[in-house]
Every structure is written in structure tokens, then in C-alpha cells.
Design a protein around this motif. Structure first.
Motif, short mmCIF file in Angstrom:
data_model
loop_
_atom_site.label_atom_id
_atom_site.label_comp_id
_atom_site.label_asym_id
_atom_site.label_seq_id
_atom_site.Cartn_x
_atom_site.Cartn_y
_atom_site.Cartn_z
N PHE A 298 33.94 -9.29 38.20
CA PHE A 298 34.70 -10.54 38.23
C PHE A 298 35.05 -10.94 39.66
N GLY A 299 35.33 -9.96 40.50
CA GLY A 299 35.68 -10.28 41.88
C GLY A 299 34.52 -10.89 42.65
N LEU B 219 38.23 -18.05 34.20
CA LEU B 219 37.88 -16.64 34.19
C LEU B 219 39.05 -15.78 33.73
N THR B 220 40.24 -16.12 34.20
CA THR B 220 41.42 -15.37 33.79
C THR B 220 41.68 -15.53 32.30
N GLN C 282 30.20 -17.15 44.27
CA GLN C 282 29.59 -18.24 43.52
C GLN C 282 29.23 -19.40 44.44
N ARG D 254 38.92 -20.23 38.57
CA ARG D 254 39.57 -18.94 38.39
C ARG D 254 40.45 -18.94 37.15
N GLN D 255 40.98 -20.11 36.83
CA GLN D 255 41.81 -20.20 35.63
C GLN D 255 41.00 -19.87 34.39
N LEU E 164 33.85 -14.45 41.77
CA LEU E 164 34.78 -15.40 42.37
C LEU E 164 34.43 -15.71 43.82
N ARG F 84 30.32 -23.54 40.44
CA ARG F 84 31.62 -22.92 40.63
C ARG F 84 32.34 -22.81 39.29
N GLU G 267 40.23 -11.33 50.05
CA GLU G 267 39.81 -11.26 48.66
C GLU G 267 38.84 -10.10 48.43
#
Length: 246
Positions: A192-193, A210-211, A199, A207-208, A196, A204, A34
């Protein structure tokens, strides 16, 4: 000829190269995949900034014909870079054991072919069984709808700004818009990376979410572009918001 060479052929080639380079990351990195993917995606923003300046300087100094030839020569280097890809097993700490197992497996397979003439068990070149999954279908449809026109500012922002009154937006100030967009793309990907992967367990963010948030703000920024007509500061603000959220 221009549409065929630089739109169709170059577009398909760059698309295949870009996706393949992202997939190759998983072959070399497992635990830190990642983190590496963050820098790979952020590098696209730097490419937008650098290539925008390069294309403008190349086409304006030596003309469209020679300028496009320079761009083509630069893109050909992706073929040379692709030849450096090697199997990930060559860099594995236990590469000798892996190569030995592959050799033994290959010998057994050859013996089976000679004796029983069995059909090769390699996976098919095209695999469509995953498309039967309802989850995959939902992801494909949502991705298609969300990305329908989302990259239009990358191609039409300069032409849109060039239609403005030169008293408000000069031609010399249009080129930096692409540079700002690329820099914002890189910063947004890094921000953003790292959110992810860094955190804490007690805080937490899915990811959904954030997208979805990035897609919503990207869409709103595109809609707001109609309200900044004639304002260079508005264009600059749009490029930063669009680039960070995209």
C-alpha cells in the motif's frame, strides 16, 4: 499484578514509544519521509512475527515468571534506544547557522526576561485548540469507530484457535498463525505504501479510497472468521487477508 504490569504499564509505555518513534521520523526526513514511514510501519509486522515466537519459546522453556522477565528486559532496551535521539539540527548541512540563530534567539529572550519580565512565549505543554476544528472532530470520531475492535485478532486469534478440536488444529500449528499475520502486515504496508508514493500522475488513487478499502476488507475478514471454524487453512487465509489489509 500481571494485569497492572504487563497490561496497563507495558501497554501505555509501548503505545507512547511506538507513536513517538513514528513522529520522530519527520524530524530527520523531509523529502523521503513517506518512504521511511513505510518501512517503520512495516517493521511492526516483523515485530509481531519475531515477538510471537520469542514469547512462546521464552514462556514454555523457562516458565511464565522468568519468561515475562525476559520480555520485560527486552522492552527496557527501548529506553536505551530513545537516548540516541538527537536534535535534527545537528545533522543539518547548515547546522552551524541554525545553532547560531538559536543562540542569538536565546540571548534575546533572556534579555527580555531580565528587563521586562515578560511571560515565556513557549507553546503550552497541552494544546487543545485543534479539537475545535470540525475536520479534526470528524477524523477523531471516524478513527474511533473504525478502530473499535479492529486489533482484536492480534490478541485473541491464538486463544480462539486453541479452543478448536486438536484433531483439526494442533497446538504446534497455532503459533505460526501469528507469524503469518506479521509477515502479511509487513507485506501489506509495503504494498500500500509503494502504491501511494509510486503511482503515476495519469493514474492516481486517492488515499482516502485506499484507506476506506483497507478498512472495509479488514472488517469483512473479521466477520468471515466465524465461517472458518475448525479449518486451519481458513485461519491461515484469514491471517493473510487481515494482515495485508490492516
Amino acid at each position: 499484578q500481571l494485569f497492572f504490569s504487563h497490561a496497563i504499564m507495558t501497554g501505555i509505555g509501548v503505545g507512547l514509544t511506538r507513536d513517538t518513534s513514528t513522529l520522530m521520523v519527520a524530524q530527520y526526513f523531509k523529502r523521503r519521509r513517506e518512504s521511511v514511514e513505510i518501512f517503520v510501519v512495516a517493521a511492526s509486522g516483523l515485530g509481531i512475527s519475531l515477538m510471537s515466537t520469542f514469547i512462546v519459546n521464552a514462556t514454555s522453556s523457562i516458565g511464565w515468571r522468568l519468561g515475562l522477565q525476559q520480555i520485560t528486559g527486552l522492552l527496557i532496551t527501548t529506553f536505551v534506544l530513545g537516548t540516541f535521539y538527537r536534535s535534527a539540527s545537528l545533522y543539518h548541512p547548515q547546522r552551524r547557522a541554525i545553532l547560531h540563530l538559536k543562540t542569538q534567539k536565546r540571548k534575546i529572550k533572556n534579555k527580555d526576561k531580565e528587563k521586562n519580565k515578560l511571560q515565556d512565549d513557549r507553546p503550552p505543554f497541552f494544546e487543545f485548540t485543534a479539537l475545535k476544528s470540525r475536520t479534526v472532530q470528524i477524523i477523531l470520531v471516524s478513527t474511533f469507530l473504525s478502530h473499535l475492535g479492529i486489533f482484536s485478532p492480534l490478541f485473541f486469534l491464538v486463544s480462539q484457535a486453541s479452543l478448536e478440536d486438536e484433531a483439526k488444529i494442533t497446538k504446534e500449528s497455532i503459533v505460526p498463525l501469528q507469524t503469518f499475520m506479521g509477515a502479511a502486515w509487513a507485506l501489506g504496508s509495503l504494498a500500500f505504501g509503494f502504491v501511494l508514493i509510486g503511482q503515476a500522475a495519469e493514474c492516481r488513487i486517492a488515499r482516502q479510497y485506499l484507506t476506506q478499502a483497507s478498512l472495509i476488507f479488514t472488517g469483512l475478514s473479521i466477520f468471515s472468521l466465524t465461517a472458518v471454524k475448525g479449518s486451519y487453512s481458513g485461519y491461515v487465509m484469514f491471517t493473510w487477508i487481515y494482515g495485508v489489509c490492516n
